[in-house]
Each structure stands twice: as structure tokens, then as C-alpha cells.
Write a protein that holds these residues in place. Structure first.
Motif, PDB file in Angstrom:
ATOM      1  N   ILE A   1       0.904  -1.295   0.035  1.00  0.00           N
ATOM      2  CA  ILE A   1      -0.065  -0.033  -0.025  1.00  0.00           C
ATOM      3  C   ILE A   1       0.892   1.219   0.021  1.00  0.00           C
ATOM      4  N   LEU A   2       1.895   1.306   1.034  1.00  0.00           N
ATOM      5  CA  LEU A   2       2.760   2.353   1.076  1.00  0.00           C
ATOM      6  C   LEU A   2       3.301   2.781  -0.411  1.00  0.00           C
ATOM      7  N   ALA A   3       3.952   1.654  -1.170  1.00  0.00           N
ATOM      8  CA  ALA A   3       4.549   1.632  -2.370  1.00  0.00           C
ATOM      9  C   ALA A   3       3.835   2.262  -3.405  1.00  0.00           C
ATOM     10  N   GLU A   4       2.560   1.865  -3.157  1.00  0.00           N
ATOM     11  CA  GLU A   4       1.666   2.428  -4.310  1.00  0.00           C
ATOM     12  C   GLU A   4       1.129   3.829  -4.217  1.00  0.00           C
ATOM     13  N   LEU A   5       0.968   4.095  -2.883  1.00  0.00           N
ATOM     14  CA  LEU A   5       0.811   5.469  -2.555  1.00  0.00           C
ATOM     15  C   LEU A   5       1.854   6.469  -2.985  1.00  0.00           C
ATOM     16  N   GLU A   6       3.225   5.934  -2.726  1.00  0.00           N
ATOM     17  CA  GLU A   6       4.247   6.897  -2.823  1.00  0.00           C
ATOM     18  C   GLU A   6       4.305   7.061  -4.641  1.00  0.00           C
ATOM     19  N   ASP A   7       4.330   5.928  -5.333  1.00  0.00           N
ATOM     20  CA  ASP A   7       4.253   6.100  -6.636  1.00  0.00           C
ATOM     21  C   ASP A   7       2.983   6.783  -7.375  1.00  0.00           C
ATOM     22  N   ALA A   8       1.757   6.654  -6.869  1.00  0.00           N
ATOM     23  CA  ALA A   8       0.707   7.448  -7.267  1.00  0.00           C
ATOM     24  C   ALA A   8       0.821   9.012  -7.002  1.00  0.00           C
ATOM     25  N   GLU A   9       1.586   9.343  -5.817  1.00  0.00           N
ATOM     26  CA  GLU A   9       1.883  10.926  -5.386  1.00  0.00           C
ATOM     27  C   GLU A   9       2.989  11.276  -6.509  1.00  0.00           C
ATOM     28  N   VAL A  10       3.689  10.592  -6.937  1.00  0.00           N
ATOM     29  CA  VAL A  10       4.855  11.000  -7.674  1.00  0.00           C
ATOM     30  C   VAL A  10       4.032  11.208  -9.170  1.00  0.00           C
ATOM     31  N   THR A  11       3.357  10.457  -9.789  1.00  0.00           N
ATOM     32  CA  THR A  11       2.453  10.580 -10.697  1.00  0.00           C
ATOM     33  C   THR A  11       1.709  11.680 -10.764  1.00  0.00           C
TER      34      THR A  11
ATOM     35  N   PRO B   1      10.870   7.907 -10.962  1.00  0.00           N
ATOM     36  CA  PRO B   1      11.557   7.169  -9.934  1.00  0.00           C
ATOM     37  C   PRO B   1      12.006   8.201  -8.624  1.00  0.00           C
ATOM     38  N   ARG B   2      11.159   7.845  -7.602  1.00  0.00           N
ATOM     39  CA  ARG B   2      11.786   8.566  -6.474  1.00  0.00           C
ATOM     40  C   ARG B   2      11.337   7.747  -5.116  1.00  0.00           C
ATOM     41  N   GLY B   3      12.185   7.979  -4.139  1.00  0.00           N
ATOM     42  CA  GLY B   3      11.802   7.175  -2.789  1.00  0.00           C
ATOM     43  C   GLY B   3      12.799   6.320  -2.317  1.00  0.00           C
TER      44      GLY B   3
ATOM     45  N   ARG C   1      21.776   8.809 -13.041  1.00  0.00           N
ATOM     46  CA  ARG C   1      20.519   8.654 -13.646  1.00  0.00           C
ATOM     47  C   ARG C   1      19.253   8.969 -12.936  1.00  0.00           C
ATOM     48  N   TYR C   2      19.271   8.409 -11.658  1.00  0.00           N
ATOM     49  CA  TYR C   2      17.998   8.568 -10.591  1.00  0.00           C
ATOM     50  C   TYR C   2      18.286   9.357  -9.358  1.00  0.00           C
ATOM     51  N   PRO C   3      18.409  10.594  -9.192  1.00  0.00           N
ATOM     52  CA  PRO C   3      19.010  11.466  -8.353  1.00  0.00           C
ATOM     53  C   PRO C   3      18.080  11.487  -7.187  1.00  0.00           C
ATOM     54  N   GLU C   4      16.788  11.236  -7.201  1.00  0.00           N
ATOM     55  CA  GLU C   4      15.575  11.320  -6.297  1.00  0.00           C
ATOM     56  C   GLU C   4      15.349   9.720  -5.815  1.00  0.00           C
TER      57      GLU C   4
ATOM     58  N   LYS D   1      10.187   3.363  -8.657  1.00  0.00           N
ATOM     59  CA  LYS D   1      11.650   3.319  -8.263  1.00  0.00           C
ATOM     60  C   LYS D   1      12.035   1.945  -8.329  1.00  0.00           C
ATOM     61  N   LEU D   2      11.417   0.666  -8.019  1.00  0.00           N
ATOM     62  CA  LEU D   2      11.716  -0.630  -8.128  1.00  0.00           C
ATOM     63  C   LEU D   2      12.233  -1.033  -9.521  1.00  0.00           C
ATOM     64  N   ARG D   3      11.375  -0.602 -10.369  1.00  0.00           N
ATOM     65  CA  ARG D   3      11.417  -0.746 -11.838  1.00  0.00           C
ATOM     66  C   ARG D   3      12.952  -0.181 -12.437  1.00  0.00           C
ATOM     67  N   ALA D   4      13.118   1.151 -11.781  1.00  0.00           N
ATOM     68  CA  ALA D   4      14.314   1.651 -12.229  1.00  0.00           C
ATOM     69  C   ALA D   4      15.668   0.837 -11.824  1.00  0.00           C
ATOM     70  N   LEU D   5      15.501   0.399 -10.409  1.00  0.00           N
ATOM     71  CA  LEU D   5      16.700  -0.336  -9.812  1.00  0.00           C
ATOM     72  C   LEU D   5      16.849  -1.695 -10.526  1.00  0.00           C
ATOM     73  N   ILE D   6      15.706  -2.393 -10.909  1.00  0.00           N
ATOM     74  CA  ILE D   6      15.667  -3.724 -11.557  1.00  0.00           C
ATOM     75  C   ILE D   6      16.243  -3.698 -12.840  1.00  0.00           C
TER      76      ILE D   6
END
Length: 293
Positions: free
Chosen positions: A72-82, A90-92, A117-120, A278-283
């Protein structure tokens, strides 16, 4: 009660193993964390932790609730960024666990490029060669060696490079180069924690082993690699452990006609319908830096 804040506090208490450590991470007072958890338990009408004088543990309900909270927290964070950026930038923070040698040899030298590449994105890296319960220990992602089956996790193969047998040029110049695995019995071989039985593949494609011997048994992959580079003896290990040394010419691959596939190296993360940016970026980055070609 701010529900998202309560979930964040709860998740951090689980990950840190206590109220005081969680409070320090969150920048809150221990009493504020304690009150937040108490209110959350009251609202859910469920005990989330069992408390003793020595340790804090999640109950079965608490563990299940934690696993849902992470998603839930991961989805909230990603939705907030969107919403705030107009795209899934990618952030977090990412909590990841990787094998020690893989982290030092493959990941750490590439970290500057990742952060450029992903400073955030912030990484909290843990190094461990032992078994890890990704969900119970609160990790977002893990890199593991070997075949791992867990229905709770999504697995993506990074590499299955060859198992290489290597030696430094100075060692080979002094002692000669073995032309067949059996000739290793006449050489000083550096024994790893996996023992003196070295695996090879015959001309018929069938695997076989040769029992080697030497004057050093080394249970650290990094120390074993350094000993091989120094010319101490012949070593065997995974391709990714020695790839930089092979590129520089510090060691040479020998007995290549007999090399067999190494253990798979995979990235694992909790199965979820929506993978945070953020996970997609690292993967994707891990896939890139472990390419064999």
C-alpha cells in the motif's frame, strides 16, 4: 488518525525491530510512536505486536498486515509522484539486500551512474550471503544466487554466466597452464567455502567433478578473488565475480572448453500488481550491469 502516517510508523517499527529505533528513523519521539501503534491496534481491534522485555515481534495478524502495508505504501508513493510530476518519476527509498561479493564487484562500482540517472532514489543496501525472508525482514528487493522458489515473490533472472576457472598470468608463467581438469591435481588450487570438488562439463555435455587441493581454504569470495589476482593459485567461481579482473588481464580464464553454467543470479521482489517506478528503475539497472555481452 492520519492513516497513511500510521501505516508508515507501523512499517518502520517492524523493519527496525522496536519503537525507539523506529522513532529515531522517523524523527519522532518514542512516546508518539507508541501512541500511534496503540491507536492503530484499537482501530483494527487487533494486536499487532507481542511485547517482551527483550524483543518485539509481530503477531500473525501483524505480519500479514505488514505485508499489505508495504504494498500500500509503495503504491501511495508512486501515485503521489505520478500526480505531482505528471509521470512516474522514480523517487523514494529502496531497502535492498545483495550478496557481499556481487555487491562489491558488480553493484558498488556502478552506483555513481545509478544515482546520476536517478537522483531522487535513495538506497539502503544490506550485504548478506545467507538466506533472507524478503517480506518478513521488510526488504523491497533482493539479489540472490541459486534457484529460489517462493510464491510470494516475483523473480527475474539477471545472469547465468559460466563457472570460470582462473589464474593470474604470473602463476601460469611460473607453474604452467593445465590443459585438462584432471591436471589441476598438480597445481595449487584455492579452496572456497564450497569445498574442493570443482565442477566441469565433459565433451559429451555431462557434468563431472575433480577433487583439487591447495595450501589455502578461503571462505570469503572477495578474499579468494584477491588471492587469485595476487598469483597465489588457481581459483574457480562465478563469471561475474572475476569479470573485471578478466577485462583488465589480472587473471586469465583457463579450461574454458570444460566450463559449465554457473548458478543463476536473480532479482526478487514481493509479488504485486503495481511495481513502483523506483523498483522498476533499480531492476532495469541491475539487468543492464549484469549483461554478459
Amino acid at each position: 488518525m492520519d492513516k497513511s502516517m500510521a501505516l508508515s510508523v507501523f512499517a518502520r517499527v517492524v523493519e527496525q525491530g522496536g519503537f525507539t529505533a523506529a522513532a529515531k528513523k522517523l524523527g519522532l519521539s518514542p512516546s508518539a510512536v507508541t501512541k500511534t501503534i496503540a491507536r492503530l491496534e484499537d482501530e483494527l481491534n487487533t494486536q499487532l505486536f507481542t511485547r517482551t522485555t527483550r524483543r518485539l515481534r509481530t503477531t500473525d495478524d501483524g505480519q500479514g498486515f505488514y505485508e499489505r502495508c508495504v504494498q500500500i505504501l509503495a503504491e501511495l508513493e508512486d501515485a503521489e509522484v505520478t500526480l505531482t510530476r505528471g509521470s512516474a518519476v522514480p523517487r523514494g527509498r529502496i531497502r535492498a539486500v545483495v550478496p557481499l561479493s556481487f555487491g562489491r564487484v558488480t553493484l558498488m562500482p556502478e552506483l555513481p551512474a545509478f544515482f546520476e540517472r536517478y537522483p531522487e532514489i535513495g538506497l539502503e543496501l544490506h550485504f548478506s550471503d545467507g538466506p533472507v525472508d524478503l517480506i518478513a525482514e521488510g526488504y523491497d528487493l533482493a539479489v540472490r544466487t541459486g534457484s529460489i522458489t517462493d510464491s510470494r515473490l516475483t523473480t527475474r533472472l539477471l545472469t547465468r554466466g559460466a563457472q570460470v576457472t582462473v589464474a593470474a598470468p604470473r602463476y601460469l608463467a611460473k607453474h604452467g597452464e593445465p590443459q585438462a581438469p584432471e591436471a589441476l591435481r598438480d597445481h595449487n588450487c584455492l579452496i572456497s567455502r564450497f569445498g574442493p570438488e570443482w565442477g566441469f562439463r565433459g565433451a559429451d555435455g555431462r557434468p563431472f567433478t575433480v577433487r583439487v587441493r591447495g595450501n589455502a581454504v578461503i571462505n570469503s569470495g572477495d578474499a579468494l578473488r584477491e588471492a587469485a589476482v595476487a598469483g597465489t593459485g588457481i581459483a574457480q567461481g562465478t563469471w561475474w565475480l572475476y569479470r573485471k579482473d578478466l577485462e583488465r588481464g589480472d587473471v586469465r580464464a583457463i579450461l574454458q572448453d570444460y566450463a559449465q553454467d554457473g548458478a543463476p543470479v536473480s532479482v526478487l521482489y514481493p509479488a504485486q500488481r503495481h511495481v513502483p517506478a523506483k523498483l522498476r528503475a533499480l531492476i532495469d539497472f541491475l539487468v543492464q550491469i549484469t549483461r554478459t555481452g
